[in-house]
Design a protein around this motif. Structure first.
Motif, PDB file in Angstrom:
ATOM      1  N   TRP A 167       2.628   1.743  -3.853  1.00 49.41           N
ATOM      2  CA  TRP A 167       1.758   2.558  -4.471  1.00 49.41           C
ATOM      3  C   TRP A 167       1.567   3.914  -4.325  1.00 49.41           C
ATOM      4  N   LEU A 215     -11.018  -1.671 -11.304  1.00 50.79           N
ATOM      5  CA  LEU A 215     -10.611  -3.074 -11.105  1.00 50.79           C
ATOM      6  C   LEU A 215     -11.695  -3.616 -10.352  1.00 50.79           C
ATOM      7  N   LEU A 271     -10.736  -4.365  -1.817  1.00 54.09           N
ATOM      8  CA  LEU A 271     -10.006  -3.660  -2.546  1.00 54.09           C
ATOM      9  C   LEU A 271      -8.733  -3.196  -3.013  1.00 54.09           C
ATOM     10  N   LYS A 272      -7.897  -3.188  -1.658  1.00 59.02           N
ATOM     11  CA  LYS A 272      -6.866  -4.035  -2.044  1.00 59.02           C
ATOM     12  C   LYS A 272      -5.929  -5.485  -2.507  1.00 59.02           C
ATOM     13  N   THR A 298       0.341  -0.774   0.494  1.00 58.77           N
ATOM     14  CA  THR A 298       0.057   0.084   0.095  1.00 58.77           C
ATOM     15  C   THR A 298       1.078   1.232  -0.364  1.00 58.77           C
ATOM     16  N   TYR A 321      -6.675  -3.697  -6.160  1.00 54.74           N
ATOM     17  CA  TYR A 321      -6.122  -3.064  -6.564  1.00 54.74           C
ATOM     18  C   TYR A 321      -4.444  -3.413  -6.867  1.00 54.74           C
ATOM     19  N   ARG A 322      -3.969  -4.340  -6.308  1.00 52.73           N
ATOM     20  CA  ARG A 322      -2.432  -4.358  -6.458  1.00 52.73           C
ATOM     21  C   ARG A 322      -2.355  -5.672  -7.079  1.00 52.73           C
ATOM     22  N   TYR A 358      -8.307   3.041  -6.715  1.00 49.24           N
ATOM     23  CA  TYR A 358      -8.344   3.062  -5.485  1.00 49.24           C
ATOM     24  C   TYR A 358      -8.267   4.352  -4.256  1.00 49.24           C
ATOM     25  N   ILE A 395      -6.034   3.408 -11.735  1.00 49.49           N
ATOM     26  CA  ILE A 395      -6.232   2.914 -11.312  1.00 49.49           C
ATOM     27  C   ILE A 395      -5.483   2.379  -9.638  1.00 49.49           C
ATOM     28  N   GLN A 396      -4.943   3.478 -10.238  1.00 51.57           N
ATOM     29  CA  GLN A 396      -4.458   4.433  -8.520  1.00 51.57           C
ATOM     30  C   GLN A 396      -5.522   5.302  -7.851  1.00 51.57           C
TER      31      GLN A 396
END
Length: 213
Positions: free
Chosen positions: A142, A164, A175-176, A139, A179-180, A205, A201-202
């Motif tokens: 990013w 996402l 979500l995490k 986290t 996202y990753r 998120y 996507i940043q």
């Protein structure tokens, strides 16, 4: 190096290191920019690790990444000692500079590189990484990478979820994870990378993160 037992035996590590050396030298001769991505090296090396306990895909990738970079820094040390050249190890790319084409100062490892080399040659760091710690590191990474590039107001909630690949009612864990997964896929340094989609996507998120209770 420490006395901490590596996840693979020394003969296996030596074999993998030799395979990696051959792969790098042969592949770079066909590379236009004389660099190879971590993703390419990982796929060609076919590195697999077995664990006694079930771990997340993210932690599996970290462990594979750690072993790969451990081998790369071994190679870097050996090639510097023999005068073969400089193996320039970046965040997600590797570049080789032969001794004939490198200036003398280029063959000295930088302080930053030295710090990373110490990290990846210490197996205690391999075992110290936990699911929670990895989640925090990823986290932070990013968010640092996208600093100054994110403007959440540009996306609607529906657009953010679509980017996402999330369904309504998603959790923070969902979500995490999403996202990753997308960040790794679209990172500009990877062969599948796309800088514009990576920035999107940043944004997605950050916006969805703020909307969660």
């Amino acid at each position: 190096m420490t006395d901490c037992q590596p996840p693979l035996t020394e003969p296996v590590l030596q074999l993998l290191k030799n395979q990696l050396a051959s792969l790098i030298l042969s592949a770079l001769s066909d590379s236009k920019d004389h660099s190879l991505t971590e993703q390419y090296l990982m796929s060609c090396l076919g590195l697999k690790l077995s664990t006694e306990t079930e771990i997340s895909p993210d932690l599996q990738r970290f462990q594979q990444h750690f072993v790969l970079y451990h081998l790369l820094y071994r190679l870097q040390t050996e090639w510097l000692a023999t005068g073969e050249g400089l193996l320039d190890i970046g965040l997600a790319k590797v570049r080789f500079v032969s001794a004939a084409s490198a200036c003398p100062t280029a063959l000295n490892v930088s302080k930053d590189n030295s710090s990373r080399r110490e990290y990846y040659t210490n197996w205690q760091n391999f075992y110290a990484m936990s699911e929670q710690l990895l989640d925090e590191y990823l986290t932070q990474f990013w968010q640092h990478y996208s600093k100054g590039q994110v403007d959440p107001a540009q996306l609607s909630a529906q657009q953010a979820q679509h980017l996402l690949k999330l369904q309504p009612g998603f959790t923070l864990t969902d979500l995490k994870r999403a996202y990753r997964s997308q960040a790794l896929l679209l990172h500009p340094d990877r062969s599948t990378g796309n800088a514009e989609k990576f920035r999107q996507i940043q944004q997605a998120y950050q916006q969805l993160l703020q909307q969660l209770p």
